[in-house]
Design an enzyme around this catalytic site. Sequence first.
Site, PDB file in Angstrom:
ATOM      1  CG  PHE A 103      -2.120  -0.994   0.945  1.00 38.40           C
ATOM      2  CD1 PHE A 103      -2.478  -1.597  -0.258  1.00 38.40           C
ATOM      3  CD2 PHE A 103      -3.058  -0.937   1.930  1.00 38.40           C
ATOM      4  CE1 PHE A 103      -3.350  -2.329  -0.483  1.00 38.40           C
ATOM      5  CE2 PHE A 103      -4.192  -1.946   1.551  1.00 38.40           C
ATOM      6  CZ  PHE A 103      -4.477  -2.481   0.572  1.00 38.40           C
ATOM      7  CG  ASP A 123       2.797  -9.207  -5.127  1.00 39.94           C
ATOM      8  OD1 ASP A 123       3.069  -8.082  -4.419  1.00 39.94           O
ATOM      9  OD2 ASP A 123       3.380  -9.430  -6.338  1.00 39.94           O
TER      10      ASP A 123
END
Length: 446
Positions: free
Chosen positions: A64, A311
Site C-alpha cells: 500500500f 500482491d
Amino acid sequence: MEKILIKDAHIVNEGSILRGDILIHNGVIEEIAESISAKSGDVHIFDAEGQYLLPGVIDDQVHFREPGLTHKANIATESRAAVAGGITSFIEMPNTNPQTTTVEKLEEKFEIASKTSAANYSFMFGGTNDNLDEILKVDKKSVAGLKLFLGSSTGNMLVDNEAVLEKIFKSTDMVISTHCEDEETIRENLAIYKERYGDDIPMNLHPIIRSEEACYISSSRAIELAKKTGARLHVFHLSTGKETALFDNSIPLAEKKITAEVCIHHLWFSDADYDEKGSRIKWNPAVKTAQDRDMLFQALLDDKIDVIATDHAPHTIEEKDNVYTKAPSGGPLVQHALPAMLEFYHQGKISLEKIVEKMCHNPAILFQVEKRGYIRKGYKADLVLVDLNAPWTVNKDNILYKCGWSPFEGTTFKSRITHTFVNGRLAYKNFKVYDELFGERLTFDR
C-alpha cells in the site's frame, strides 16, 4: 451499536451453501439460522434478497506504499479499494520507505493504519542481512509474520547471506513468507537481452529474463532450508507449474509447515497478453505461459497451493509507461481480485466454496488470524454480499486505486460486490465506500 439482521442470504461458508439469516450485535456474529425473527425495535433489518454472502476476504500480500511512496498509493486509498473488492482484511509488506525492519518503524505503520484504514490491517516485519536482533523483538501475537526477499528486493532487503538466512530460519517460529527468484540467474538473463536491445527490451521477454529456472532454484532452496531448520515457510506468488511439485496436499493446512500462495494475475494472464498489455502486466515474478497458468490453477484445486492473494503493488501510469528496464514491476488488484475469481466460477473452473476456502478460510488458518475468515457465531462480522448476475465493466470512472488504472480495464465481470461489512458495519455499497472507518488491527491466536 445497533443489531443488524441480514435476511435471506445464500451463506457460503465451510464447504457448503446455506440459505438463511445472520444476526450481528456489536460487530460480532451472534446467530446463524435458516430464519431469525427480529425481537426488538433496535434491530436494523437488511434484506439480502437471495444474494450470496461470503466471509470477508483476507489478502495476505499487499503493497500500500505508505510511508514514503504515497504518490503511488497510501493506506487510506488502497484500503477503500480493497473494501470495494470484498477484501476486509489485509497484510501489508515491509518494503516501504523507510522499510519496516525495526519495531519502531513497524509501530509507526500501525499508527497510520489506525487512523486511515477502511479495512482490518496487519503488517509483515522485514528481514535483512543484519537485523536479526530486531526480528527477535517482534511480538508474534500482534504481527502477521516475517517477510524475506530472496529475490527482487528494494533497498537493502535482499537477504542473500546464506549463514544469516539459516540463522533467521532457526530463530523464529513466526510464519516466514518469501519472495523466491534467483538473482544471479536473472542478472545473467538480463545481461543477454540488454546487450541485444539496450534498455528497450520487448516486454514479452520478461518471463524469459525472470525465468522458470530463476523461480524454481530459489523456491526449492527455501523449502530445503525450511525442512532443514523446521521453520514455518510460506512461499508467495508461485508463477510456474514446475514449482507446484514442491508442495504437499496430503495433510490438512493447519498441519503444514510449508505452504504456497498464488496471485490473481498468475491465474488470469499469460505471456500471450504481453503484446496487448505490455508493462501493465509486468510483475515479479513474471506472468508466464498458459501451461504454467493451467498448472497453477490445478494445483490450487488440488490443495498444493493454499491461498489466493493479490500482491497489489500500484505504480503511476507514468512510471509504468517506461521502457523495459525502467518500468517498475507490479500493479493494482485489490478491487478486482474477487470479481475475477467469481468469473472463473461462472466459467465452471472453481466452486464458490473453494473460492471462499482459498481467499477467506485458509489465510485465517495459515496466519492464525483471530476470529476472522469464517461466518461463525462469535466471529467478527466481516461479510461480503455478491450479486452473481449483475454485469459491470471496469473503467476509469469506477476504479478506486490512487494510481487510477487497472490491468482489468475494459473487462466485463458478471458478478458485482454490492455490500461489504467490516466489523459489522456497512462500509461499502454499490460503488460507494463510506467515509467512516471501521478497520481494526488484526490479532493472532498464537
